[in-house]
Enzyme design. Structure first.
Site, PDB file in Angstrom:
ATOM      1  N   GLN B 331       0.824  -1.192   0.000  1.00 45.34           N
ATOM      2  CA  GLN B 331       0.000   0.000   0.000  1.00 45.34           C
ATOM      3  C   GLN B 331       0.861   1.245   0.000  1.00 45.34           C
ATOM      4  OE1 GLN B 331      -3.044  -0.510   2.967  1.00 45.34           O
ATOM      5  NE2 GLN B 331      -4.636  -0.214   1.441  1.00 45.34           N
ATOM      6  N   THR B 497       2.099  -0.810   7.069  1.00 48.62           N
ATOM      7  CA  THR B 497       0.740  -1.337   7.074  1.00 48.62           C
ATOM      8  C   THR B 497       0.790  -2.853   6.933  1.00 48.62           C
ATOM      9  OG1 THR B 497      -1.324  -1.458   5.825  1.00 48.62           O
ATOM     10  CG2 THR B 497       0.616  -0.810   4.595  1.00 48.62           C
ATOM     11  N   THR B 498      -0.164  -3.529   7.556  1.00 52.75           N
ATOM     12  CA  THR B 498      -0.275  -4.982   7.397  1.00 52.75           C
ATOM     13  C   THR B 498      -1.358  -5.281   6.366  1.00 52.75           C
ATOM     14  OG1 THR B 498       0.384  -5.117   9.708  1.00 52.75           O
ATOM     15  CG2 THR B 498      -0.361  -7.150   8.709  1.00 52.75           C
ATOM     16  N   HIS B 499      -1.279  -4.583   5.255  1.00 51.60           N
ATOM     17  CA  HIS B 499      -2.214  -4.818   4.167  1.00 51.60           C
ATOM     18  C   HIS B 499      -1.458  -5.374   2.964  1.00 51.60           C
ATOM     19  CE1 HIS B 499      -4.820  -1.466   6.173  1.00 51.60           C
ATOM     20  NE2 HIS B 499      -4.852  -2.598   6.834  1.00 51.60           N
ATOM     21  N   ASN B 500      -0.870  -6.525   3.174  1.00 52.43           N
ATOM     22  CA  ASN B 500      -0.172  -7.206   2.087  1.00 52.43           C
ATOM     23  C   ASN B 500      -1.208  -7.977   1.273  1.00 52.43           C
ATOM     24  OD1 ASN B 500       0.893  -7.695   4.968  1.00 52.43           O
ATOM     25  ND2 ASN B 500       2.776  -7.380   3.832  1.00 52.43           N
TER      26      ASN B 500
END
Lengths: 248, 569
Positions: B331, B497-500
């Protein structure tokens, strides 16, 4: 060790308290740092300010990692430069930060228990993160020794004997990665030291730092509260007496 | 020698949001489901000392134990990948409920544009616009996915108000929006003055006491400010261990096994027969045979398990062919910190998903003819509650330590705020995942290797949207703002962010995607791979709402497959 006797503790505490008011009020923190550096053994001063509850800090204020008082003293001086006592409030030493770091180094964080420590090890790029084979407590051992030897190289004196500004110069060289170190970069060590200092200032007092929640009080951070549902819509700033985990 | 256990209908690998939804929906219909979770079992009763920033927020106690397993990382294919030895850029979950235990609860629906991004972009701006991007449609439209979004929002008790730029909704949100605070109001007023259309952020923190379709009762959020990185001791955040798993267990058809780390999908090349796992406490090995295997173990492990089990066609970054490991996305996060010299705010109060958002610069909601990027991002103020260790905002020329740092960080702790963007991330040929040739996990399996860096598309998006967030913050009345550091190389150290996303992407064609729009593998009809691993690119929102919808879609597909068999598409 002799410095731990009540007499010397009292006199040094009184000395620091008096001098810090002068220094903080009139000429700022630089002089205070110099005084700590040259004349005062900060190890004995942990419960020195009037606002710190001395009962609170006693039982767990013993080293669980450091066994060499000189090394612990270097740590004390370094963290006080990172988070100094001044007119805003107590510094790292008064807040118990050196003991916080000592206890952390003795535990799972100091041993990188939940981190990947298998080899092979390579230095890595600037974007690949921590790649040192040193465990964190080894990194502190090496880094603290290097603070002292680098002070000898740069100023021909021990780190703890330097003026505050000189100590800052040493720390800045570490931060800027100008100092050669074994097993890790000086910047890596400095960043860990800085992070650990802030953790000790602001973590729950249960961990040995943030004595009497003085770190939180400076920031108006109320620590652990069960609910803000009745204040969350307020247009006014709300001062709330902080609470720690012990009141859970 | 691994011990072979009795066969089950379905084995689920990883019991977070996706795994628990699958378990509940299939268990309800009478299928026998075994859930294998590598971490420990946990629930409300385990969060009674949760307001501990050091333990949970800094030392990451609820997250993955990297001493057992991590991934390796490099910026490009010429470099040697090295292990991510400490958590930093993203915080992988572990344990029952997965990251659903310690998320903030921002629950958006991806835009209609996202699902047909390639067709819609090419149609409007021409093929040239997507040059250098490995862009694909998802093989499903927003309208087809809408009923599943609706189910997930009901399960998670989402409180919100309609997004003026969102796709059509069959129902309003099941809960009203969270409270309005001075911060959210100020953001909205500024955005409106600038001609934008702000709305309250959709939240999985309960705005009111709520009961979902599984009979789970969730309490009203207390705004205690310990949400992201923490579990909720009130049961006021939608968390799989509260919202879904009790129901799944009550069906009598779901057996949960904690401390069970799956090391292999056993298969014959076109069908799986079960999985092999190790009990991480006793080190015993087991084989769990199953009619259907469902991987729900996050982007990283879904991809790694398929690669190390040699199931599916591994992606080749030189040719762009193959699919497993393809289209890893992250992101792009432009934002602005504003400093307020004359006002003090209750910044330490909050809730994970308390906030306000504008979508005027997200998706294709604005004209991209004259900009050098596609897509955009949702711009939000998020009052999740500032904590003392992590939050030390200082004006940009302040030293990082010493007296001046102390003074400024104390002053601005309650006198600053941040506007952030969840910026979309577009796939390229050379951002991908494969197996590391050197490093292994605690069980002897190769680590996943991540090769990733920011592209020109990312940098251009970042610069453009950053100017918008600056504008809003100035309009909000900040005394001054900090300059944004330029987006250069991706760095695995600072938290982002942990939006992989990506690695096992969905699509309409077998050649270019790993799973069809029921999340069924093209190459193995009884294997379903569910999660943000299926995203063909990453959109301009937090991913969990879309992951939840895909999990309901997959559950329906698995049921269908269990009756009729064969390829569902």
């Amino acid at each position: 060790m002799a410095a731990k006797t009540t007499d010397s503790k009292m006199s040094r505490r009184r000395f620091l308290r008096n001098s810090s008011y002068v220094a903080g009020g009139l000429v700022g923190g630089g002089l205070l740092g110099g005084l700590i550096g040259s004349r005062f053994n900060p190890e004995t001063e942990t419960a020195s300010t009037g606002s710190v509850d001395s009962d609170h800090g006693t039982a767990n204020q013993a080293q669980l990692y450091f066994t060499n008082p000189e090394k612990f003293e270097i740590l004390q001086h370094a963290v006080e430069r990172i988070y100094p006592k001044d007119e805003t409030g107590p510094g790292a030493i008064d807040l118990g930060v050196p003991f916080f770091i000592d206890h952390q180094l003795a535990g799972s964080w100091g041993h990188n228990a939940r981190e990947y420590m298998q080899g092979p090890f390579f230095p890595g790029s600037n974007f690949q993160g921590y790649q040192s084979p040193l465990k964190r407590n080894e990194l502190f051992d090496v880094g603290i020794d290097r603070l002292d030897s680098y002070s000898q190289e740069k100023f021909k004196n021990k780190f703890t004997e330097l003026e505050g500004e000189q100590q800052d110069e040493v720390l800045k060289d570490f931060e800027a990665d100008k100092v050669k170190m074994r097993g890790a970069t000086s910047k890596t060590f400095f960043n860990q030291l800085r992070a650990a200092t802030l953790e000790g200032v602001y973590a729950d007092p249960a961990y040995g730092g943030n004595l009497n929640m003085e770190g939180w009080k400076m920031k108006s951070f109320p620590g652990h509260q069960m609910s803000y549902i009745n204040q969350i819509e307020s247009d006014k700033f709300v001062e709330i007496k902080p609470k720690g985990l012990h009141s859970y | 020698m691994a011990k072979t256990l009795p066969k089950t209908d379905v084995v689920v690998v990883g019991v977070g949001w996706a795994g628990s939804i699958i378990a509940a929906e299939l268990g309800k219909e009478g299928l026998k489901v075994v859930g294998l979770e590598r971490g420990r079992e946990r629930g409300l009763k385990d969060y009674s000392m949760i307001h501990d920033e050091l333990r949970y927020g800094i030392r990451y106690e609820l997250m993955q134990d990297l001493s057992k397993e991590t991934l390796t990382f490099r910026n490009n294919m010429k470099e040697r990948a090295l292990p991510m030895r400490q958590l930093g850029s993203f915080l992988l979950g572990e344990g029952l409920g997965g990251s659903g235990v310690h998320w903030n609860g921002h629950t958006f629906r991806f835009l209609p544009y996202d699902f047909e991004i390639r067709s819609k972009t090419v149609e409007k701006y021409g093929e040239e616009k997507i040059k250098g991007l490995q862009l694909q449609d998802w093989g499903i439209t927003y309208d087809e996915l809408e009923p599943y979004f609706d189910k997930y929002e009901k399960a998670a008790g989402i409180g919100g108000e309609e997004n003026p730029f969102g796709g059509k909704r069959s129902n309003p949100y099941p809960n009203p929006p969270m409270k309005e605070t001075p911060l959210t109001k100020r953001f909205k007023d500024a955005a409106k003055t600038l001609g934008m259309k702000p709305y309250h952020m959709p939240s999985a923190n309960m705005s009111e006491a709520y009961e979902n379709q599984y009979g789970a009762k969730m309490a009203a959020c207390q705004y205690c400010a310990f949400c992201e990185r923490f579990g909720c001791e009130y049961g006021a955040k939608a968390d799989p261990t509260v919202a879904v798993i009790p129901f799944a267990k009550n069906t009598g058809n779901f057996e949960l096994r904690a401390h069970s780390n799956v090391t292999e999908v056993i298969h014959d090349g076109s069908k799986a027969t079960g999985v092999k796992y190790v009990d991480v406490q006793t080190k015993e090995e087991f084989i769990q045979p199953a009619e259907i295997v469902v991987l729900t173990s996050y982007v990283m492990n879904n991809t790694r398990l398929l690669l190390s089990s040699k199931l599916g066609r591994p992606y080749n970054p030189d040719t762009g062919k193959g699919v497993i490991g393809k289209n890893y996305c992250y992101q792009i996060l432009p934002g602005t910190t504003g400093f307020f010299d004359d006002e003090q705010f209750n910044t330490f109060m909050g809730a994970g998903a308390l906030g306000a958002t504008v979508d005027d610069y997200n998706g294709d909601n604005f004209d991209h003819s004259d900009v050098d990027f596609i897509h955009g991002g949702s711009i939000s103020i998020n009052q999740s509650g500032a904590r003392a260790i992590q939050h030390n905002p200082v004006p940009q020329d302040t030293p990082r330590w010493g007296k001046e740092f102390k003074k400024q960080s104390i002053k601005y702790f309650t006198r600053s705020m941040n506007i952030g963007t969840q910026g979309a991330s577009m796939p390229t040929r050379t951002n991908y995942m494969d197996l590391d040739p050197a490093y292994k996990d605690a069980y002897g399996q190769p680590l996943l290797r991540l090769t990733y860096d920011f592209s020109d598309q990312d940098k251009n998006l970042y610069n453009y949207i950053g100017k918008i967030t600056d504008q809003i913050m100035k309009e909000m009345g900040a005394s001054f703002i900090n300059d944004r550091s330029p987006l250069e190389h991706y760095d695995i150290v600072p938290y982002q962010t942990t939006h992989n996303t990506g690695g096992v992407i969905m699509g309409a064609e077998k050649e270019t995607s790993a799973v069809n729009n029921y999340l069924q593998m093209w190459d193995a009809e009884n294997v379903f791979v569910v999660g943000a691993s299926a995203f063909a690119h990453n959109g301009g929102y937090n991913p969990t709402g879309t992951v939840g919808a895909l999990a309901y879609r997959a559950a329906e597909g698995i049921l269908k497959y269990s009756k009729d068999g064969g390829a569902l598409v």
